[in-house]
Design a protein around this motif. Structure first.
Motif, PDB file in Angstrom:
ATOM      1  N   SER A 120      38.813  38.101  38.644  1.00  0.00           N
ATOM      2  CA  SER A 120      40.030  37.423  39.093  1.00  0.00           C
ATOM      3  C   SER A 120      39.845  35.906  39.139  1.00  0.00           C
ATOM      4  CB  SER A 120      40.406  37.937  40.489  1.00  0.00           C
ATOM      5  OG  SER A 120      41.579  37.306  40.951  1.00  0.00           O
ATOM      6  N   ASN A 172      38.351  33.047  41.595  1.00  0.00           N
ATOM      7  CA  ASN A 172      38.744  33.274  42.990  1.00  0.00           C
ATOM      8  C   ASN A 172      37.519  33.550  43.863  1.00  0.00           C
ATOM      9  OD1 ASN A 172      41.494  32.851  42.595  1.00  0.00           O
ATOM     10  ND2 ASN A 172      41.885  34.994  42.088  1.00  0.00           N
ATOM     11  N   ILE A 208      48.863  31.600  41.743  1.00  0.00           N
ATOM     12  CA  ILE A 208      48.955  32.604  40.675  1.00  0.00           C
ATOM     13  C   ILE A 208      47.554  33.127  40.358  1.00  0.00           C
ATOM     14  CG2 ILE A 208      49.606  33.045  38.284  1.00  0.00           C
ATOM     15  CD1 ILE A 208      51.646  30.782  38.557  1.00  0.00           C
ATOM     16  N   ASN A 209      47.378  34.425  40.453  1.00  0.00           N
ATOM     17  CA  ASN A 209      46.087  35.038  40.162  1.00  0.00           C
ATOM     18  C   ASN A 209      46.182  35.871  38.886  1.00  0.00           C
ATOM     19  OD1 ASN A 209      44.886  34.054  42.588  1.00  0.00           O
ATOM     20  ND2 ASN A 209      45.913  35.689  43.730  1.00  0.00           N
ATOM     21  N   GLU A 210      45.167  35.731  38.035  1.00  0.00           N
ATOM     22  CA  GLU A 210      45.100  36.506  36.801  1.00  0.00           C
ATOM     23  C   GLU A 210      43.692  37.042  36.623  1.00  0.00           C
ATOM     24  OE1 GLU A 210      46.784  34.910  33.206  1.00  0.00           O
ATOM     25  OE2 GLU A 210      47.824  33.337  34.325  1.00  0.00           O
ATOM     26  N   ARG A 253      42.313  31.820  38.705  1.00  0.00           N
ATOM     27  CA  ARG A 253      43.598  31.126  38.839  1.00  0.00           C
ATOM     28  C   ARG A 253      43.596  29.912  37.921  1.00  0.00           C
ATOM     29  NH1 ARG A 253      39.991  30.003  42.649  1.00  0.00           N
ATOM     30  NH2 ARG A 253      39.799  27.870  43.470  1.00  0.00           N
ATOM     31  N   SER A 262      46.391  26.766  42.764  1.00  0.00           N
ATOM     32  CA  SER A 262      47.417  27.706  42.300  1.00  0.00           C
ATOM     33  C   SER A 262      47.422  28.990  43.126  1.00  0.00           C
ATOM     34  CB  SER A 262      47.184  28.047  40.827  1.00  0.00           C
ATOM     35  OG  SER A 262      48.096  29.025  40.394  1.00  0.00           O
TER      36      SER A 262
END
Length: 227
Positions: A88, A150, A97-99, A90, A95
């Motif tokens: 995980s 993260n 927003i987590n991807e 960002r 941000s």
């Protein structure tokens, strides 16, 4: 060049094991060859990062030693796998927003396995040590290299690629089928810390734990043909 030398060494070891176990004793020991392939599922058990298990594939070969009248057989071989795992991150430090960032990990593994005979020729429980040489963590999509990981303020996706490449694992599993065709399910746990090398990279660890620790967790699901 180093990879080629490593594979040559593996081939020599397999030939040596096959020859050494073929000596006649009180039992008519039978040597064989096993070819296998299937899918892998890889995760890394760690408190440092948020990970997600990924799918991959593998192929392998082994020298098998069938020992009649004993409760076990032995095999020594090599598995080559392309594994995937996601971590995980960002896009910016602040941000929300987590991807999940997809990584690839290539492994060459040398297991020495004891096959406990539950029903001879049909069902065995398998266990043994496994030596592993693996690649570094490779990001599948280079556009994610500058993403922030993260659990940390300043570590980027590209910063964690340099993991330990020599590891020791343990394997346990089950094999079932008829004499020459088998289905296999095996679980591999990493005894060594695959993130150990990250501690030597002088990473800026604000926001998270300064000690890196991760243990490999891998599943093999496949089929094997025995000769």
């Amino acid at each position: 060049m180093k990879h080629n030398q490593f594979l040559i060494l593996v081939a020599i070891c397999i030939c040596f094991v096959t020859k050494s176990f073929s000596q006649k004793g009180n039992y008519r020991i039978q040597n064989g060859l096993l070819l296998e392939g299937g899918i892998t599922k890889l995760d890394i058990l760690t408190d440092n990062f948020i990970t997600k298990e990924g799918d991959g594939f593998y192929g392998g070969t082994a020298a098998t030693v069938n020992i009649p009248l004993k409760w076990y057989d032995i095999s020594f071989g090599m598995k080559i796998a392309e594994n995937n795992i996601s971590i995980s991150g960002r896009p910016t430090q602040s941000s929300a927003i987590n991807e999940f960032i997809d990584y690839k990990l290539f492994t060459v593994q040398l297991p020495l396995i004891i096959h406990t005979k539950i029903i001879e020729h049909y069902i065995t429980v398998d266990a043994g040590p496994m030596f592993q040489y693996n690649s570094k963590l490779e990001i599948n999509d280079k556009s994610y290299e500058d993403f922030y990981i993260n659990n940390y303020s300043n570590i980027t996706a590209a910063d964690i690629y340099n993991i330990s490449q020599i590891n020791l694992n343990g394997l346990i599993g089950i094999t079932l089928g008829i004499k020459n065709f088998k289905l296999r399910a095996q679980y591999v746990y990493g005894f060594t810390n695959i993130f150990n090398k990250l501690e030597k990279q002088n990473l800026e660890t604000s926001g998270g734990d300064s000690r890196f620790k991760g243990n490999q967790s891998q599943i093999f699901l496949g089929a094997a043909i025995m000769f």
